[in-house]
Design a protein around this motif. Sequence first.
Motif, short mmCIF file in Angstrom:
data_model
loop_
_atom_site.label_atom_id
_atom_site.label_comp_id
_atom_site.label_asym_id
_atom_site.label_seq_id
_atom_site.Cartn_x
_atom_site.Cartn_y
_atom_site.Cartn_z
N VAL A 1 13.52 27.36 27.67
CA VAL A 1 13.40 26.10 26.93
C VAL A 1 14.55 25.94 25.94
O VAL A 1 15.08 24.83 25.76
CB VAL A 1 12.04 26.03 26.21
N LEU A 2 14.98 27.02 25.32
CA LEU A 2 16.11 26.94 24.39
C LEU A 2 17.38 26.54 25.13
O LEU A 2 18.19 25.77 24.61
CB LEU A 2 16.31 28.28 23.69
N ALA A 3 17.57 27.05 26.34
CA ALA A 3 18.74 26.66 27.13
C ALA A 3 18.70 25.18 27.47
O ALA A 3 19.72 24.48 27.42
CB ALA A 3 18.80 27.50 28.41
N VAL A 4 17.52 24.67 27.82
CA VAL A 4 17.38 23.24 28.11
C VAL A 4 17.68 22.42 26.86
O VAL A 4 18.36 21.39 26.92
CB VAL A 4 15.96 22.94 28.63
N ALA A 5 17.18 22.88 25.70
CA ALA A 5 17.43 22.15 24.45
C ALA A 5 18.91 22.07 24.14
O ALA A 5 19.42 21.03 23.71
CB ALA A 5 16.67 22.82 23.31
N LEU A 6 19.63 23.16 24.34
CA LEU A 6 21.06 23.19 24.04
C LEU A 6 21.86 22.40 25.06
O LEU A 6 22.93 21.88 24.74
CB LEU A 6 21.56 24.64 24.00
N ARG A 7 21.34 22.29 26.26
CA ARG A 7 22.11 21.62 27.33
C ARG A 7 21.82 20.13 27.42
O ARG A 7 22.73 19.34 27.65
CB ARG A 7 21.77 22.30 28.67
N PHE A 8 20.57 19.71 27.21
CA PHE A 8 20.19 18.34 27.54
C PHE A 8 19.64 17.52 26.39
O PHE A 8 19.51 16.30 26.50
CB PHE A 8 19.16 18.34 28.68
N GLY A 9 19.24 18.11 25.29
CA GLY A 9 18.72 17.32 24.19
C GLY A 9 17.22 17.16 24.21
O GLY A 9 16.50 17.77 25.01
N ALA A 10 16.71 16.27 23.34
CA ALA A 10 15.28 16.20 23.05
C ALA A 10 14.44 15.67 24.21
O ALA A 10 13.34 16.17 24.46
CB ALA A 10 15.05 15.34 21.81
N ALA A 11 14.91 14.64 24.92
CA ALA A 11 14.09 14.02 25.96
C ALA A 11 13.75 15.00 27.07
O ALA A 11 12.58 15.19 27.44
CB ALA A 11 14.79 12.79 26.52
N ILE A 12 14.77 15.64 27.64
CA ILE A 12 14.54 16.59 28.74
C ILE A 12 13.78 17.81 28.23
O ILE A 12 12.93 18.36 28.93
CB ILE A 12 15.87 16.99 29.38
N THR A 13 14.07 18.23 27.00
CA THR A 13 13.33 19.36 26.43
C THR A 13 11.85 19.03 26.31
O THR A 13 10.99 19.85 26.64
CB THR A 13 13.89 19.73 25.04
N GLY A 14 11.54 17.81 25.84
CA GLY A 14 10.15 17.41 25.74
C GLY A 14 9.45 17.38 27.08
O GLY A 14 8.29 17.80 27.21
N ILE A 15 10.14 16.89 28.11
CA ILE A 15 9.56 16.87 29.45
C ILE A 15 9.31 18.29 29.95
O ILE A 15 8.25 18.59 30.53
CB ILE A 15 10.50 16.11 30.41
N ALA A 16 10.29 19.17 29.72
CA ALA A 16 10.14 20.56 30.17
C ALA A 16 8.95 21.23 29.48
O ALA A 16 8.14 21.90 30.13
CB ALA A 16 11.42 21.34 29.89
N VAL A 17 8.83 21.04 28.16
CA VAL A 17 7.72 21.67 27.43
C VAL A 17 6.38 21.09 27.89
O VAL A 17 5.40 21.84 28.08
CB VAL A 17 7.90 21.46 25.91
N ALA A 18 6.31 19.77 28.09
CA ALA A 18 5.06 19.16 28.54
C ALA A 18 4.67 19.66 29.93
O ALA A 18 3.48 19.93 30.20
CB ALA A 18 5.21 17.64 28.55
N ALA A 19 5.64 19.79 30.84
CA ALA A 19 5.34 20.28 32.19
C ALA A 19 4.88 21.73 32.15
O ALA A 19 3.92 22.12 32.84
CB ALA A 19 6.58 20.12 33.08
N ILE A 20 5.56 22.54 31.35
CA ILE A 20 5.17 23.95 31.22
C ILE A 20 3.77 24.05 30.62
O ILE A 20 2.93 24.84 31.07
CB ILE A 20 6.20 24.69 30.34
N ALA A 21 3.49 23.23 29.59
CA ALA A 21 2.17 23.25 28.96
C ALA A 21 1.08 22.84 29.93
O ALA A 21 -0.03 23.42 29.92
CB ALA A 21 2.18 22.33 27.75
N ALA A 22 1.34 21.86 30.78
CA ALA A 22 0.33 21.41 31.75
C ALA A 22 -0.07 22.55 32.69
O ALA A 22 -1.26 22.77 32.95
CB ALA A 22 0.88 20.22 32.55
N VAL A 23 0.92 23.30 33.19
CA VAL A 23 0.61 24.43 34.08
C VAL A 23 -0.14 25.51 33.32
O VAL A 23 -1.14 26.06 33.82
CB VAL A 23 1.92 24.98 34.69
#
Length: 542
Positions: A222-244
């Motif tokens: 998630v930290l790599a996603v945050a550094l690479r893509f910013g808040a929107a994609i990070t939020g999507i990644a965290v929400a998808a991970i949380a759902a699973v």
Amino acid sequence: MTRAAAPGIGRLAWIVGSAAAAFALMVLLGLAALQFTAAQPPVPLIWPAAGIALALTFRFGWPAAVGTALGAAILHGAIGTPLWPALALGAVTGIAGIASAAILRRLRFNPTFPRVRDAILLLAVGGGLTAVLSAVGGTMVVAGLTPDFAATFGLCWIADAMGMILLAPPLLALRAPHMSAREAFEASGWVIAGVLFVYGVYAGGLSAPVALASSYAVFPLVLAVALRFGAAITGIAVAAIAAVALLCTGLDKGPFAQTNMIANLLSLHAHLAMLGVTGLVLAAARTERDAADEQAREHLRTLARAGRIDAMSSMAAGIAHEVNQPLSAVNSYAHAAQRMLRDGRPPDEVADALERVVKGNERAAAIVRRVRTFLRTGDGERVRSDLNTLACEAIELTVPEYRRQRVSLTSDRASRPLMVEVDPVAIRQVVVNLLQNALDAVHEAPSDRLRWVRVTTRAIEADHEAELTVEDSGPGLPAEERHHLFEPLVTGRSGGTGLGLAIVRSLVEAHGGTVEAGDAEGGGALFRIRIPAAAAQKKEAA
């Protein structure tokens, strides 16, 4: 249909559409959240109402709050809450969303999270007002003013706060993406990789200790996603991970499925809250850092242009003299050609005079081109250039003023090209600034001393660098000035702006180089700049 009616219909459609979208999202996510309802007290352990109400109300206005409130009321009614308490709960959710959105607007919150301040504002307002109001309403319906109020409120607040942390960031930050197809594909790959990894950890194939230790390995992802893509994609990644993670834990699988549902989900919530907050803050910090870097580059470009104008103003007299010479010659040869034509002279003699007119004009035009090239703003584009050539072009700009002031300017350039990856305008300016500084310095030396400036270029093979030095016969550098020599707005000469050497350092360091000042062999000053060679730069980049 009249024109006046069309905007009214459009606004009505927008109101209905916003409310319907919020209603549909609330019902869809609320039905999923109801699967995680505790037996006692009977409250969902994760609840999306606060996050949806705040995010969509901020983006689309009060209709989204109404839609969220209706969805929440219907869901509460579906689990047995009487009609009026269910409507009251929904109304509290909508009011909390409207109030929180108004506060965030008042505080100039930016939903794209360009600053860490915006992440902190969302967490403070969302967790401190929206989630609290929603939790108070839910607690009053479930427990009332009984001894169980505190415990029930705690569960309700955690449920609303988790919905806020997981849903509000992606709903707020997501816009029409300014991403290429390759970037979108890469972002999708990161999100899918996170989901697959979490599923592998939570699906039940690992022992409990191994699964618990492995669950924290999602943080670097998630930290790599945050550094690479910013808040929107990070939020999507965290929400998808949380759902699973929530689904598996609800099925009594994974590292947090140890005792009962409340204990399991509370442990998971702490894990996901750390993940979501860390990712959001880091994404905002990365965006803020990028903006600060760009602002610094823009300031440097502005400062550099001011320095170029200052340098040209100092050299204006010499350049005017240099341009005047070919123009005077052009005028003389043009008059001579006119006389020859009147006298009927042979065409060959007239052609010779006209050729001299053309050459004089070309010489003047070349001087003007050099000045225009030097003064142009440029976009900072790096190109593969020969440092020898750039030094020669800078010398040509300053030669007129050196001639006018009767100062010798010589150069000793390397015998082979010194290729560097640079912005040519910036490096020319570095050399011009050093030459202008040296020209001013030699006039401060005793009158009986020879006035000269020498430019030298060479390759530093051991360090894979190209070096340029500028020496002068001036009085040298006082020891007390060397510590702040390159600081902006610091100058030791009358009428100086203090920009020249500060710009030199900024431009050289922006290219990964270094600049230093010392003493020349003859007692004057020596300035040395070193820039990484192009081959070395490419090797490091690879």
